[in-house]
Design a protein around this motif. Structure first.
Motif, short mmCIF file in Angstrom:
data_model
loop_
_atom_site.label_atom_id
_atom_site.label_comp_id
_atom_site.label_asym_id
_atom_site.label_seq_id
_atom_site.Cartn_x
_atom_site.Cartn_y
_atom_site.Cartn_z
N ASP A 6 -0.77 -9.44 -12.08
CA ASP A 6 -0.29 -8.21 -12.29
C ASP A 6 -0.61 -7.13 -11.83
OD1 ASP A 6 -0.78 -10.58 -15.29
OD2 ASP A 6 1.34 -9.89 -14.17
N ALA A 17 4.20 1.61 -4.61
CA ALA A 17 4.76 1.34 -5.34
C ALA A 17 5.51 2.18 -6.44
CB ALA A 17 3.52 0.22 -6.45
N LYS A 22 8.51 0.47 -9.54
CA LYS A 22 7.22 -0.30 -10.06
C LYS A 22 7.53 -0.09 -11.73
CE LYS A 22 6.41 -4.05 -6.58
NZ LYS A 22 7.01 -4.69 -7.29
N GLU A 23 7.17 -0.77 -12.47
CA GLU A 23 6.96 -0.85 -13.42
C GLU A 23 5.83 -0.47 -13.57
OE1 GLU A 23 8.33 0.48 -16.11
OE2 GLU A 23 10.85 0.49 -16.31
N ILE A 24 4.85 0.34 -13.65
CA ILE A 24 3.45 0.71 -13.74
C ILE A 24 2.63 0.55 -15.23
CG2 ILE A 24 1.32 1.92 -13.28
CD1 ILE A 24 2.93 0.38 -10.55
N GLU A 25 2.14 -0.11 -15.62
CA GLU A 25 1.89 -0.17 -17.66
C GLU A 25 0.28 0.86 -17.00
OE1 GLU A 25 2.33 -1.29 -19.99
OE2 GLU A 25 3.44 -3.44 -19.08
N VAL A 75 0.95 -3.69 -13.25
CA VAL A 75 1.98 -3.85 -13.36
C VAL A 75 2.97 -4.85 -14.46
CG1 VAL A 75 4.01 -4.37 -11.35
CG2 VAL A 75 1.68 -3.94 -10.70
N SER A 76 3.76 -4.03 -14.48
CA SER A 76 5.11 -4.62 -15.72
C SER A 76 5.25 -5.92 -14.78
CB SER A 76 5.59 -3.74 -16.64
OG SER A 76 6.44 -4.19 -17.78
N ASN A 137 2.79 -8.25 -19.89
CA ASN A 137 2.42 -9.25 -18.58
C ASN A 137 2.73 -10.67 -18.06
OD1 ASN A 137 0.20 -10.93 -20.46
ND2 ASN A 137 -1.30 -8.89 -19.64
#
Length: 246
Positions: A6, A17, A22-25, A75-76, A137
């Motif tokens: 993750d 990224a 990309k979906e970054i938390e 990363v989600s 995650n």
């Protein structure tokens, strides 16, 4: 801490990224980090509206001992959906909206279990806050038996505004709380509805409670005072299914 799959590390890797969508938390950055590449990372995060936190290097080292260059990004496991667009799509598809709002549910396993029940019941979307909720995650996806890959999840900056938007869009807001007078079977779930579930310790926020159209409870007859939030969510969701199938 999120699972190994993750996160990614290294300044250039994180920049790429973010730029790739990309979906970054969130991003953790070592305190005192400097340099041109670091400045580029900051600018990239600001443009993408990604939150970051300055932390001691020991915290990053706990996640990985590889050459992280003082930066690690979580990363989600899913792609979040826009609330407004998702709701419009539900109406355009001719559906009777059933939305689940999670206010402060922080346990990953509960999140997964709730998503699994919601997907099985045909809930149209799950709404969660950007902060103060369980991270989605790999563990959450696994607990959901993959349901989180199929049901739209809308992550919002302000949960109150999101609930208010649902209300103004014609959905009744039903809040689950043990302080309610009426049992859940007395609520009319046949109309467009958003069910709001709160954290087990704090419940639904007072702000959201104020704009709700109905509050409801699940009767407890045993010695334990409350149900697990994932079980409670499942009961309310399937009461809506039952009523809508009559």
């Amino acid at each position: 801490m999120a699972g190994k799959s993750d996160f990614l590390f290294g300044i250039r890797s994180v920049i790429e990224a973010i730029n790739s969508g990309k979906e970054i938390e969130k991003v953790l950055v070592k305190k005192g980090l400097r340099g041109e590449l670091y400045d580029e990372l900051l600018e990239t995060m600001k443009e993408a509206n990604i939150s970051w936190q300055s932390v001691p290097v020991e915290r990053i080292n706990r996640a990985t001992r590889k050459n992280h260059q003082g930066v690690i990004a979580f990363v989600s496991a899913i792609t979040y959906q826009d609330l407004e667009n998702s709701l419009i799509q539900v109406f355009e598809d001719g559906k009777n909206p059933l939305v689940l709002v999670l206010d402060g549910v922080t346990d990953i396993r509960n999140m997964g279990a709730i998503a699994r029940s919601a997907e099985c019941a045909g809930v149209d979307m799950i709404v969660i806050p950007e902060k103060g909720g369980a991270p989605i995650n790999a563990d959450a996806v696994k607990t959901s038996a993959g349901a989180l890959q199929h049901i739209p999840v809308c992550r919002v900056k302000n949960l109150f505004k999101a609930v208010d938007y649902l209300k103004k869009s014609g959905l009744q807001i039903v809040v689950a709380t043990e302080k309610a007078r009426d049992n859940y079977t007395k609520v009319d779930f046949s109309v467009p509805t958003a069910i709001v579930m709160g954290a087990e310790d704090k419940g639904v926020s007072a702000q959201v409670m104020k704009i709700s159209d109905a509050d409801t409870k699940i009767p407890i007859v045993g010695k334990i005072s409350s149900l697990n939030v994932s079980v409670a969510a499942g009961i309310l969701i399937y009461e809506a299914v039952r009523q809508r199938s009559l």
